[in-house]
Structures are given as C-alpha cells and as structure tokens.
Design an enzyme around this catalytic site. Structure first.
Site, PDB file in Angstrom:
ATOM      1  N   ASP A   1      35.777  45.995  41.410  1.00 28.51           N
ATOM      2  CA  ASP A   1      36.228  45.930  40.658  1.00 28.51           C
ATOM      3  C   ASP A   1      37.379  45.540  40.109  1.00 28.51           C
ATOM      4  O   ASP A   1      38.273  45.365  40.931  1.00 28.51           O
ATOM      5  CB  ASP A   1      35.328  46.749  39.560  1.00 28.51           C
TER       6      ASP A   1
ATOM      7  N   GLU B   1      50.678  42.239  47.874  1.00 32.41           N
ATOM      8  CA  GLU B   1      49.204  41.484  47.532  1.00 32.41           C
ATOM      9  C   GLU B   1      48.623  42.530  48.487  1.00 32.41           C
ATOM     10  O   GLU B   1      48.482  43.874  48.867  1.00 32.41           O
ATOM     11  CB  GLU B   1      49.178  40.396  48.391  1.00 32.41           C
TER      12      GLU B   1
ATOM     13  N   ASP C   1      38.712  49.603  42.152  1.00 35.33           N
ATOM     14  CA  ASP C   1      39.391  48.581  41.321  1.00 35.33           C
ATOM     15  C   ASP C   1      40.823  49.064  40.745  1.00 35.33           C
ATOM     16  O   ASP C   1      41.046  49.426  41.844  1.00 35.33           O
ATOM     17  CB  ASP C   1      38.912  49.469  39.764  1.00 35.33           C
TER      18      ASP C   1
ATOM     19  N   HIS D   1      37.752  53.693  39.306  1.00 33.40           N
ATOM     20  CA  HIS D   1      38.952  53.062  38.352  1.00 33.40           C
ATOM     21  C   HIS D   1      39.186  54.485  37.715  1.00 33.40           C
ATOM     22  O   HIS D   1      40.569  55.231  37.638  1.00 33.40           O
ATOM     23  CB  HIS D   1      38.024  53.239  37.254  1.00 33.40           C
TER      24      HIS D   1
END
Lengths: 797, 372
Positions: free
Chosen positions: A638, A606, A568, A772
């Site tokens: 995600d 990137e 994430d 996350h």
C-alpha cells in the site's frame, strides 16, 4: 525515446498542473501483465454470484479510421518565445485549420496535411521573414499513449469551456456553492476526470469531487489562532495549522502549498524581481494588481516551487492577507461536528452521484462550443455509463475457539455474533498498571469494573491492577512509568483527560522504545457515558489482548506454508522530513500473528533498502515459528502514489527477489506482489430493483474497467452507511504463484476479514492496515524504530 | 495586436519599463484620476489591458472589442472571476464582456461608457475603417474620455531595425503633426477637447522627434444627458459577444447574506474565545511580544472598550455563551457590510442560532470543553 519526447512536449500543452513536476499519473506504459504467462489468456475469476453493475465510466468514441496527426514545427531563424511561435504559425490558419493543439514545437491536427513537409512563410512584427517547416512525424492510432494524454488535455479544455474553475487538478462549478457558515466553509461541486484505455474501450472515468474552500484568509486564521492559544504558543500553532495547506491567492488562479512561515519578514520587506530590481511586497501588489495590503506586520508565507525543467528549487513568498485557505486541516478533520455537517453535502448516495455525473455529460452534450470542439476533433462521448456484470464472492466463515459464525453480509460485521465467545488466544492480565489523574478516579474505576465484567467470557484472566494516581502533566506520567513499569508487567493502561498529543506521544515513545511494554491509552471522555461503557470496555479488552500477543478470530486460509506481508508508508507532513514505512508479516498458518518492523528514513532516501532488511528478519522469524521457510510469499504493498508504479516494478520487486536469493541458493519461494490502492476514481453501483445501490461487500470486478496491460481487479470489501462505497484496486505486478486469479482474489478478500481492531470487513487486507497503523504511530508519535522486543505483537493497534 | 510583444527593436533604445507597459500604466493613471465606472478597450487583442483594469476598484463595467476573435479567446479566461472572488465577494459589482466586431460598426452595447481606450489601434485600420472610426467612437459611443495612442513615425529613425513600419500589419504611421491635425479635426467635429502627450521619451539631444508612442486624450465638452444615450432608435446588435463574466458582488443580496453570516459567526467566535480564556484566567506573558502583536493588541483593546457598555457584554449561562448582536454589529467589518442594525438582523434571521429574544448569538460549549 521518441515516445518520451512526445510526452514531454505534451506536458507543455496541458493546462498547468501547479507547483509540481508533472508525473505520469496514470502509470501509462507500465506493462506488467506481459511477464506473467499464466494470466496472458485471462485474468478473470469465476467464483461467486453474478451481479449487474454500472459504473462511472463513459465510452469515448471516435469516427472510423480516426487518427491524430502529429507534426514537428521548426523555425528558421530559430524563434525563442513560445507565443511568438504560435502567432507566426497561426498566420496560416487556412492551411492548418482552426482545430489544433500546439505547444510551441509539437502540433496536433485532426487532419493530414497534403504534404509530409509543409513550408510556410511568416513575417514578424519587425519585418523579419521566418520560414516555418511543418513535418509530419507520426500518425497516431486512437489507443496510443500520446493520444490518451491528448484526450485528457482536450477534455480539460472542455471543462474550462463549461466555465468550470480549475483548482489543483480538478474542475469545479463556482456558481452554485454549498455554504456551511457554522464552520466558515464553502463547498464547490466539481469533477475529477481521466481518460484511459480500459480493457476493451477508451473511457472517461469521471467522479464527483468536492472542494472545501474556506471563506477566510490565512491572516484571519492567524488572528483567530492567536486569540485561541495566546502569544506563547502562537507560532507553533500557526506552523501546525497552516503548513502543508493549499492556498488560493487573491490575484491569480494558482494554488500554492504553504511550506514555511517566515516570521522575520513582513509585507514591507523587499524581494528581488526577475529583472534584478528590489521591491517591497506592498509596492509590488499595489503596482501589479492595485491591491492594498492593510496589515504590514503580518509574516510572509513561503511556498517551495519545483520548476519544470532541471528541477531547480525556488520559493515564492506569499502574503497571508492575500491567501485564502482550501481543504481541511487535521484539526478540522478531527472535529466530529464539522465532518458531520460536511458529510451531509459531500457523501452522495449512489443515485445522486450518478445524477450529478449525468448532468456533466449533459452539459457536454448541450454546449454548442463543446460539441463543436469535439466534432472538430472527431470525438464524442457516450452519455450513458457502461454496465457489466461483476461477481459477489462467497462470504467467509469466522472461526473463534471452535465456534463458527456467518455474518450478515449487509453489515459486514460480526461484533454481535462473537460476543461472549472465548478468544482464540487470550493473554492473562496478571500484573498490570492503571494510571489516571485525580479528576478521572471515578472513570478509572468504572473502566475497571466493566473490564471485570467483559473479560471472563473472552477467556481473559485478569487480576486487579496497580492503580496509580498522577498529576495531569506529561512529566508526572513519565515518572510513574519509569518507577513502576517492570518487565513482568503485561500492559499499562493510561486514562488521559484530553486528546493533547504531547502526553500521548511521550507515553508511547517511552513504552515502545526505552521500556518495551504494551500500552493502552484511553480518553476519559470515551468512558464517561454510562450507556456505551460496556461496548467501549469490550473493545478495549480486545485491543489490549491483541497488544499483548493474543488472537481473536480467524478465517480459513487454504494455502499452506505461506507468509503474508503488508507494507504501507507514512509521510510526515508537518516537519516534512521523515517518511516511515510500516512492514508486517504473518507468523503462522492461520495468519493470526504478525511480525512487524518499520523503516524510518529521511527525505530523499529510498525506502527499498530498509524494506529488504525487514523482509530478511521476517523470514528468519517465520522459520523460527514454523521450523521451515515459507514456500509462498504474498506482498500487499500500500502507499504507492500515482505515477510510482514504475519505480516499484523496476526497483522494489528486484530487491525482494534479491533478498530471497540471499537467504539461500536452494531457496526459491513463489512470490506475489500486489499493489493496493484505496484512492481510485472508479465507483460501482448495483442495479437493484430499478434503482442504484452500493454493491455488497465481496463484489469483485475484473473486466471492462480494468486495464489490459495489468493483472488487476477491484474488490468492494466494506460497507458504508452514507454515500458511495469505494472499491479497492489491486494490481498484481509480480506473480510466480501459479495461482488462478480467482484464488488471488479470494485470498485478498479473506485478508480483509483479519483486522483485529474492527470485528468486520475492512477496505484493505489486514496486513496493509496493520502496516498503516504501525507507520502512523511511529510517524506521529515515536519518530524512530520501536523496540524489536515488541515485534511479534500488535502493540501499535 | 502587437502591444504585448517585447519591443524587439530596442537594441539601441531600450525602454524601461517596456513601452507597452508604459502605455498601460498611462491608462491606469488616467483611470485612477478620473474614476470612470464604465471602460471599453477597443482593439483589446489579448485582453492584457483589460486584465490590468479589472483590478481598478472604481470600474464596474469593462468591455473589450476586437476584430479577431481568436486572439481574444486565447487569454480571455484570465478575465474570469477567480475562486477567491466567490469566496470573498467584493463590494463593487463588475461585469466584463468581450465583443467580436469592428470599430467601423456601431453597436448599442458600446453606449454609455465613461472611458474608451484605443491603444495602438488606429494604425491597424484600413482607410475606409479609419474614416468611419471618429463617427463610431466620438459620434455614437460618445464617452466622456477617449484615449488614442499610435506610433510616432518621427521616432522611427531611432529604431534602426524598422524598415517601413514597426509592424507589418500597420497601414500607416503618423508623424506628430499628422496625428495632431487628425485629432484636432476629429475633436472639433464632435465637440471634444484634446490634449497631446506620449510615452517613451526620446534620448537627450533628440527631443525634437517626440515620444515613441504619441497619445491624444479627448474630453467631451458637452455633458451627457440621459437622452443622448437613449435618443438613438433601437438598433440591431452587430457585435458578437464572445465572453461575459459577472463577478460576485456584495451588491447581490445572496452574496451579501453569506458574507454577513460568515462574518457574524467569525466575530462571535473570536469574542467567545476571548471570553473563555479570560474565564480560565489565561494570561499572556507581556515579556514576549512579537512583531505580530500590535494588530492583536488593537483588537483586544477594541474589545476592551466595547465591553464597558453593560448591555453589550457577552456572558455565559450554563452551557451556553451569549454574544449580543449589538457587540457584533459594532465590529467595523460587520458594520460596514450591513450598514444598519436592522439589516444585520434581517440578513441573519434563521441562519444563525440566536438567543430566545433574538438579541444575541448563542453557542453551546458543552462539547468544546471536552475537547481541550
């Protein structure tokens, strides 16, 4: 490339999406399913119980043999101004017809002109004769990507005709706002809309959207901030509170994002107009809009503009007094009372939500102008949403130290069931620190007593900690940590007297990088209520155990030799400079232990390269733990924005494959990459007992509202007390696992049970939530990669 | 119809700002001078003049009329209220209406206007329409002021690219003498006076040709009586309304109440914060003042003056802060919104938490203390 040109032409036609370059938000034209042979025939699962569902999708129908005719319009001599081009063309409305969409060079008509090439002659106001050549370039079937974009544009036209106000990407009804004066908020009800080709039909997916607007200007906010924080912290506070917010201006219908505050300028400062002349803001607004700026000392807000073509960056200066705030700040989001007051209005239960949508469709049916426009294009919408059957997959069994539990699917939670049961792996707290301020001495003791009560049944062995009293200053905490934390310390617990971020950040930064020891911060306030202290202590004990490397429960994972990865991203909105990718990978068969790393990258870089390194180390660690390399790898990705799917398919997946190849020539594990999306427009409602309810957790949808060009499915994995449950969308973009869709769906759902900070099912697979959490901690507090010594523990929980 | 297009014939004579902007500015200056409440723009085309006029705070009714509905529809949404107009309703009321119809027809919706503008309109009229035009505008609508602008054909010799007329749709272009004689005749027929002027100055040495755009400003000589508006027997509407927007206004009780509630709570909150930070003996460093400071100082000075009066002093009691309504009422913004203290009490009744005797706004600060 013709298709590309068409789309770029269409962009001009669309109602303005402000402030940014337009992307292909719906990821049209990314066809990933065709490369996966095993799901060519069918991508549907089979297990579970059937459930009747309805949704927020409405079928778009067009009359038989419908086609959209696309023309190229040329001018001789060449005409520059787009408006002049339209004006000249529409002098010939008797030929072209009243129904048209024209962006200056591409013309769409619902009818076919008599000839392939039509020549028309117009005269400009200064008597110049212009030849207009209208050439048929395409006859578009209803399902072509250009047509889909076209439907969306037409639908937005309709919303505008219904007198809805555009704010950002959606449309809102200004006439009936909800006012919440306590927080100076106003909520407008509106709709999101997108028209796409779904499994069998083109459908409109529309959802109720709420726009939070604030009845104050940016200047008002600055004044109240000034009175709250005082002069010294004023500028910082303004930056924190305001940067990143979207504002509406007093004089036009545009939204701008505040990117910076220019304290060196004020409304008296001058700016250069497009014709080169200098003018002060005061003069400009007076002249242009007859607006008097009253406060001449206020600073100026800066909004960066991304130009449409060539990506030239420019910036716009805005006057705080003339800008009104929209949306919520982080501070407001953390204001429990405010969110509660808001939720009353924004969390609509299923029935009410469907009723609001029904109203929109009703407006569409009833408005003469709208109907006329639709009729002219030969289109219409069903006013009843589609219904279909979904499946509720079987609930999982929760295993904890030899015991097995079923949970009540209605609550999707097993807090009660597992209470008092030993953990799978409990970590001793032989040597630990408890740091608190003098004021919180009592609280610290209460916590300690409660921990002594709850830990034995979990199987955690706990000694008395070293109790350390500190001054309530960041430096004092840090000094204690530097003096007292040694490598034999299991965990450091800090009781903080306020949620002031700087102290928390300093502690986390020190203990995650310089001195890698797990740490637990607790707000004194959370420990102050006697009636909840045992629950809180239980949660803290579990959390600490995970941070030290413990394991709580597990579910059955039938696949062997499998490594599960979660990724994430976190984007730093305040400084806007860093993005952080959190990366976690399972280490054992029962997926109860996780390896983690993260990538910190500055703007414009990137993410891909960093992720490749992460995957390499993860594989190395997996083989250390399991004495072999995994034969299957599942990546749950995600943090993928709308329109980024193409990048993922074309750059990230090949990098994964590259990385696997680099491990060894004879190593070729089966790889599955699944894009996880929490923010989706689709909502599902279960038809139960004549009414609409939220579908129960475990509901899987893989027909009707999925996309034909993808191997995708929805899972409803959590429950909500208020409002509508949001399904999570899973898009399998790469898959050599040869597993049946049913198994991929089941595995995904199982992983939603494995997040240790919540003894229940969560909205995404645990690895995504771990990733996350990690990215958030690093992005918010640490700002660099944590020490790898911690990488086999869930220290970031 | 053509007024917004760039004057493309300005290769030799270039007007700065462009001529159409000068015409609009002329109208705006007139509006600023005479403060009309009701303004109609005949031949409003793409509504750009109307759009400019909606920012003039004296105007409460704006109407546009054009023979071409499509050209009006193209940009009519720019006349809609903005989100911020709902968020911060203005004190004045404003209604904007667009009608589709001809200036050769009478429609009762055009009665009672103070100013009627006909910018670059008459030269587009057919002879038969032009004939009916004075009766409709001066006889029927009979506003206090009429503005008519039209090209001055004498100027055309300076515009080399103009062959016959400046625009193919022009039915005629008049010299100064032609325009003035038409205007004078019309004025005397309908009891108006007329003044001539224009925009787009001729180059030096060429003053004889006159302005590029000639303008006549007509003033009605007789006072308007209520009778003159209503004397007409009820007549049929012939225009078609294509657009109508009613702006939120504080004249509307609903919006006024919202505005007052929000202002009262906002003001009370500021006073509360001041009070709380004083209690914590928080002091600003006087050395570090920014440019932003002065307005803040005014504010705190103001507050300082206020609390001199004893009964207006905010106070804390237990977990509650009390801010007297009198104090809040004395703030200029609140004061201006409500007018009277009674009105303030009436508007916030039941919407804001007050002390038991209803004299002060009450806040509970129990939870906030924990926050910081």
């Amino acid at each position: 490339t013709i298709g590309l040109q068409v789309s770029s032409g269409l962009q001009d036609l669309s109602l303005r999406d402000r402030g940014g370059r337009r992307r292909d938000f719906h990821d049209l034209g990314v066809n990933t399913r065709q490369a996966m042979v095993h799901v060519q025939e069918s991508k549907t699962g089979f297990s579970g119980k059937m459930i009747k569902l309805t949704t927020n999708h409405f079928r778009l129908t067009s009359r038989p043999q419908w086609a959209l005719y696309q023309y190229h319009v040329g001018y001789s001599p060449e005409m520059e101004a787009r408006r002049l081009r339209s004006a000249l063309l529409f002098q010939h409305e008797e030929t072209i017809g009243k129904t048209h969409a024209f962006d200056g060079s591409i013309l769409f008509l619902p009818k076919k002109l008599e000839n392939k090439v039509t020549e028309l002659f117009s005269r400009t106001r200064n008597g110049e004769d212009v030849k207009i050549t209208v050439t048929l370039t395409n006859e578009l079937p209803p399902t072509s990507p250009t047509c889909l974009q076209f439907y969306n544009i037409i639908f937005r036209r309709l919303l505008k005709m219904l007198n809805l106000q555009q704010i950002g990407r959606n449309y809102y009804n200004p006439s009936d706002p909800v006012i919440i004066p306590n927080h100076r908020l106003m909520v407008w009800l509106g709709f999101t809309s997108s028209i796409l080709q779904y499994e069998e039909n083109i459908m409109l997916c529309t959802d109720v959207s709420h726009k939070v607007l604030r009845g104050e200007t940016v200047l008002d906010t600055m004044h109240s901030l000034h009175s709250q924080v005082g002069e010294e912290r004023f500028r910082d506070a303004c930056a924190k509170e305001l940067i990143g917010l979207i504002v509406l201006t007093k004089y036009n219908n545009r939204t701008y994002r505040i990117d910076d505050i220019d304290w060196d300028n004020n409304p008296k400062s001058t700016f250069r107009k497009s014709d080169g002349s200098e003018m002060s803001f005061v003069e400009y607004y007076k002249k242009q809009y007859n607006i008097e700026i009253s406060d001449w000392m206020q600073p100026v807000l800066i909004s960066q503009m991304k130009r449409k073509r060539g990506n030239i960056q420019g910036s716009v200066a805005l006057i705080p007094e003339l800008c009104s705030l929209t949306g919520l700040t982080d501070k407001m989001r953390s204001d429990f009372n405010m969110m509660k007051d808001l939720a009353i209005h924004t969390r609509l239960p299923p029935e009410q939500r469907q009723r609001e949508l029904g109203r929109l469709l009703n407006y569409i049916q009833k408005d003469d102008n709208v109907q006329k426009e639709l009729r002219n294009w030969g289109l219409s919408f069903d006013n009843k949403s589609v219904s279909f059957t979904g499946r509720i997959v079987q609930g999982e069994k929760i295993f904890q130290s030899g015991a097995m539990f079923d949970y009540n699917p209605q609550f999707a939670d097993w807090t009660k069931e597992t209470r008092g049961v030993p953990l799978i792996r409990s970590m001793p707290m032989d040597s630990w620190l408890l740091i608190y301020t003098r004021r919180n001495y009592d609280v610290a003791n209460t916590l300690l007593q409660s921990l002594f009560k709850v830990t034995p049944s979990m199987g955690i062995h706990m000694n008395r900690p070293s109790m350390i009293e500190v001054d309530d200053r960041t430096e004092a905490y840090l000094r204690v940590l530097q003096q007292r934390v040694t490598s034999d310390i299991n965990i450091v617990v800090c009781i903080l007297s306020s949620s002031r971020k700087d102290k928390y950040d300093a502690i986390k930064k020190y203990l995650c990088t310089d001195c890698p020891i797990p740490s637990q911060c607790v707000l004194a306030r959370t420990l102050s209520k006697p009636q909840t202290i045992m629950t809180v202590a239980t949660k803290i004990a579990l959390q600490m155990n995970c941070k030290m490397g413990g394991e709580l429960w597990s579910v059955e994972i039938p696949l062997k030799q499998v490594m599960i990865v979660g990724i994430d991203c976190y984007h730093d909105t305040v400084s806007g400079k860093q993005s952080i990718a959190g990366f976690v990978a399972s280490l054992n068969q029962s997926v109860t232990r996780w390896f983690s790393r993260c990538v910190v990258q500055s703007r414009g870089q990137e993410l891909v390269d960093g992720i490749k390194t992460c995957l390499q180390t993860a594989l190395r660690n997996w083989s250390k733990w399991n004495k072999s390399l995994p034969s299957r790898i599942f990546v749950y990705r995600d943090g993928v924005g709308d329109g980024q799917l193409n990048t993922l398919v074309n750059y990230e997946v090949p990098q994964f494959l590259d990385c696997l190849k680099s491990i060894g020539t004879d190593y070729s594990p089966r790889l599955t990459v699944i894009v996880v999306k929490k923010r989706v427009g689709a909502r599902f409602f279960a038809e139960i007992g004549g009414g609409l309810r939220n579908p129960p957790p475990g509901t899987v949808v893989d027909t009707v509202v999925t996309r034909p060009e993808w191997y995708d499915f929805f899972v409803v994995s959590q429950t909500v007390k208020n409002g509508c449950v949001a399904p999570t969308h899973y898009n399998v973009i790469y898959d050599t696992s040869q597993l049946k869709p049913d198994h991929v769906q089941r595995l995904t759902y199982k992983l939603c049970h494995m997040y240790y900070n919540w003894s229940g099912i969560i909205r995404v697979p645990a690895p995504c939530q771990y990733a996350h959490k990690l990215a958030f901690l690093v992005g918010q507090s640490i700002h660099r990669e944590p020490n790898l010594m911690l990488s086999d523990r869930l220290y970031y929980l | 119809m053509d007024k917004n297009f760039k004057e493309e014939f300005t290769q030799i004579i270039k007007f700065e700002p462009p001529l159409y902007k000068q015409r609009h500015q002329f109208v705006r200056d007139l509006v600023e001078k005479y403060k009309p409440k009701k303004v109609a723009d005949l031949g409003c085309a793409d509504c750009s003049l109307l759009w400019m006029l909606k920012f003039c705070s004296c105007i409460e009714v704006l109407a546009g009329l054009d023979i071409c509905a499509n050209v009006m529809k193209e940009k009519m949404h720019t006349l809609s209220p903005l989100p911020i107009d709902y968020l911060q309703p203005s004190e004045r009321s404003l209604t904007v209406t667009l009608h589709h119809g001809s200036v050769a027809h009478k429609d009762p919706c055009m009665l009672g206007f103070d100013l009627v503008t006909c910018i670059e309109l008459i030269e587009h009229l057919e002879e038969s329409e032009l004939k009916k035009f004075p009766e409709v505008v001066f006889g029927f609508m009979a506003p206090s002021i009429v503005v008519i602008s039209t090209p001055n054909s004498e100027f055309n010799c300076l515009l080399p690219r103009v062959m016959l007329y400046r625009h193919p749709d022009h039915k005629f272009e008049w010299s100064q003498a032609e325009f003035q004689s038409w205007a004078l005749e019309t004025a005397s027929c309908y009891d108006y006076s007329v003044e001539f002027t224009g925009v787009g100055h001729p180059p030096t040495g060429m003053e004889k040709v006159g302005f590029c755009t000639q303008i006549g400003v007509f003033f009605r000589k007789y006072p308007q009586t209520a009778e003159s508006v209503q004397s007409e027997e009820p007549m049929e509407a012939v225009y078609k309304t294509v657009f109508k927007a009613v702006y939120p206004s504080l004249k509307d009780e609903k919006y006024l109440q919202n505005a007052v509630i929000s202002e009262v709570i906002f003001t009370a909150q500021i006073i509360k914060h001041r009070l709380m930070s004083k209690r914590e003996e928080y002091s600003d460093d006087p050395e570090r003042k920014s440019k932003f400071q002065p307005s803040m100082d005014c504010f705190s000075d103001y507050l300082g003056k206020l609390v001199v009066e004893k009964n207006m002093e905010p106070f804390v009691s237990g977990n509650e802060v009390y801010i007297p309504l009198r104090t809040i009422f004395s703030f200029p913004k609140v004061n201006r919104l409500c007018g009277t203290f009674e009105k303030l009490c009436k508007l916030i009744a039941g919407k804001v938490t007050l002390s038991s005797d209803g004299s002060a706004v009450m806040f509970n600060i129990e939870h906030e203390n924990e926050e910081n």
